[in-house]
Design an enzyme around this catalytic site. Structure first.
Site, mmCIF file in Angstrom:
data_model
loop_
_atom_site.group_PDB
_atom_site.id
_atom_site.type_symbol
_atom_site.label_atom_id
_atom_site.label_comp_id
_atom_site.label_asym_id
_atom_site.label_seq_id
_atom_site.Cartn_x
_atom_site.Cartn_y
_atom_site.Cartn_z
ATOM 1 N N ASP A 8 0.853 -1.195 0.000
ATOM 2 C CA ASP A 8 0.000 0.000 0.000
ATOM 3 C C ASP A 8 0.888 1.244 0.000
ATOM 4 O OD1 ASP A 8 0.845 0.380 2.633
ATOM 5 O OD2 ASP A 8 -1.165 0.221 3.520
ATOM 6 N N HIS A 9 0.257 2.411 0.191
ATOM 7 C CA HIS A 9 0.992 3.687 0.124
ATOM 8 C C HIS A 9 2.047 3.824 1.221
ATOM 9 C CE1 HIS A 9 -2.484 4.135 2.762
ATOM 10 N NE2 HIS A 9 -1.714 4.925 3.483
ATOM 11 N N CYS A 65 2.550 -3.560 4.168
ATOM 12 C CA CYS A 65 1.779 -2.336 4.423
ATOM 13 C C CYS A 65 2.465 -1.625 5.591
ATOM 14 C CB CYS A 65 0.294 -2.646 4.671
ATOM 15 S SG CYS A 65 -0.074 -3.610 6.155
ATOM 16 N N GLY A 66 1.764 -0.779 6.301
ATOM 17 C CA GLY A 66 2.418 -0.052 7.396
ATOM 18 C C GLY A 66 2.885 -0.986 8.492
ATOM 19 N N THR A 67 1.995 -1.854 8.933
ATOM 20 C CA THR A 67 2.322 -2.806 10.003
ATOM 21 C C THR A 67 2.554 -4.224 9.490
ATOM 22 O OG1 THR A 67 -0.017 -3.318 10.266
ATOM 23 C CG2 THR A 67 0.879 -1.570 11.669
ATOM 24 N N GLY A 68 2.060 -4.519 8.298
ATOM 25 C CA GLY A 68 2.052 -5.896 7.774
ATOM 26 C C GLY A 68 0.804 -6.656 8.165
ATOM 27 N N HIS A 98 7.125 -25.282 8.062
ATOM 28 C CA HIS A 98 6.020 -25.937 8.766
ATOM 29 C C HIS A 98 4.654 -25.688 8.140
ATOM 30 C CE1 HIS A 98 8.283 -26.210 12.901
ATOM 31 N NE2 HIS A 98 9.002 -26.661 11.886
ATOM 32 N N ASN A 99 4.422 -24.446 7.692
ATOM 33 C CA ASN A 99 3.071 -24.071 7.227
ATOM 34 C C ASN A 99 2.970 -24.032 5.707
ATOM 35 O OD1 ASN A 99 3.711 -21.540 9.580
ATOM 36 N ND2 ASN A 99 2.521 -23.362 10.088
ATOM 37 N N ARG A 109 6.552 0.235 8.657
ATOM 38 C CA ARG A 109 6.731 1.076 9.844
ATOM 39 C C ARG A 109 7.282 0.275 11.012
ATOM 40 N NH1 ARG A 109 0.805 3.703 8.721
ATOM 41 N NH2 ARG A 109 1.460 5.130 7.068
ATOM 42 N N HIS A 134 3.208 -31.910 9.380
ATOM 43 C CA HIS A 134 2.887 -30.582 8.843
ATOM 44 C C HIS A 134 1.829 -30.692 7.742
ATOM 45 C CE1 HIS A 134 5.958 -29.065 11.364
ATOM 46 N NE2 HIS A 134 6.936 -29.657 10.709
HETATM 47 C C1 RB5 Z 1 -2.241 2.716 6.358
HETATM 48 O O1 RB5 Z 1 -2.056 3.948 6.984
HETATM 49 C C2 RB5 Z 1 -2.099 1.589 7.378
HETATM 50 O O2 RB5 Z 1 -3.277 1.478 8.123
HETATM 51 C C3 RB5 Z 1 -1.774 0.304 6.686
HETATM 52 O O3 RB5 Z 1 -0.593 0.456 5.975
HETATM 53 C C4 RB5 Z 1 -1.544 -0.906 7.586
HETATM 54 O O4 RB5 Z 1 -0.653 -0.621 8.608
HETATM 55 C C5 RB5 Z 1 -2.734 -1.595 8.075
HETATM 56 O O5 RB5 Z 1 -2.667 -2.663 8.704
#
Ligand code: RB5
Length: 148
Positions: A8-9, A65-68, A98-99, A109, A134
């Site tokens: 994502d962005h 993404c930001g957190t994955g 395993h998976n 982030r 497995h």
């Molecule tokens: C986008 O700001 C953020 O919510 C996304 O990248 C992600 O972290 C969501 O899980």
């Protein structure tokens, strides 16, 4: 090996540096994510990659993404996808062993460039163990999917 990558962005820069790393390691890389900082929803980014993996356009996928977390949830909604969200290389290795995970997810982030490279290296270089215990558990996951 052909590897798909999506983002994502929040993860444009990390996606670009992981792509460069993968190309230098000799992987063929297909970019399914956004290259813009305009808001791009992680469920769309995850779905595009999940479909490419299921259609065998690519062998394995990387989703950022930001957190994955959000993108891993979106990927895991697709029948046949086993996406692992992690922030270190040991889990990336073990989720292949395993998976038989087919997508690895992490957060731009959360992890550094170096750690992201370690995670993708561990994920892509590790084969599924194909151990009976497995396989049995993966069949149980398939059963859960079939019974939805
Ligand atoms: C986008 O700001 C953020 O919510 C996304 O990248 C992600 O972290 C969501 O899980």
């Amino acid at each position: 090996m052909k590897v798909g990558i999506s983002n994502d962005h929040a993860a444009v820069e990390l996606k670009n540096s992981v792509m460069e790393h993968l190309k230098s390691e000799g992987y063929e890389v297909v970019n399914y994510g956004t290259d813009s900082h305009e808001s791009y929803d992680y469920p769309i980014a995850g779905a595009t990659l999940a479909k490419a993996v299921l259609n065998k356009e690519v062998d394995l996928g990387i989703a950022i993404c930001g957190t994955g977390v959000g993108i891993s949830i979106a990927c895991n909604k697709h029948k046949g996808i086993r996406a692992c969200c992690c922030s270190e290389a040991t889990s990336a290795r073990l989720t292949r062993e395993h998976n038989n995970a087919n997508i690895i997810c992490f957060g731009a982030r959360i992890v550094s460039t170096e750690l992201a490279n370690d995670i993708v290296d561990a994920f892509l270089k590790t084969p599924f163990s194909n151990g009976e215990r497995h396989n049995k558990r993966i069949r149980q996951i398939v059963e859960i999917e079939e019974n939805q």
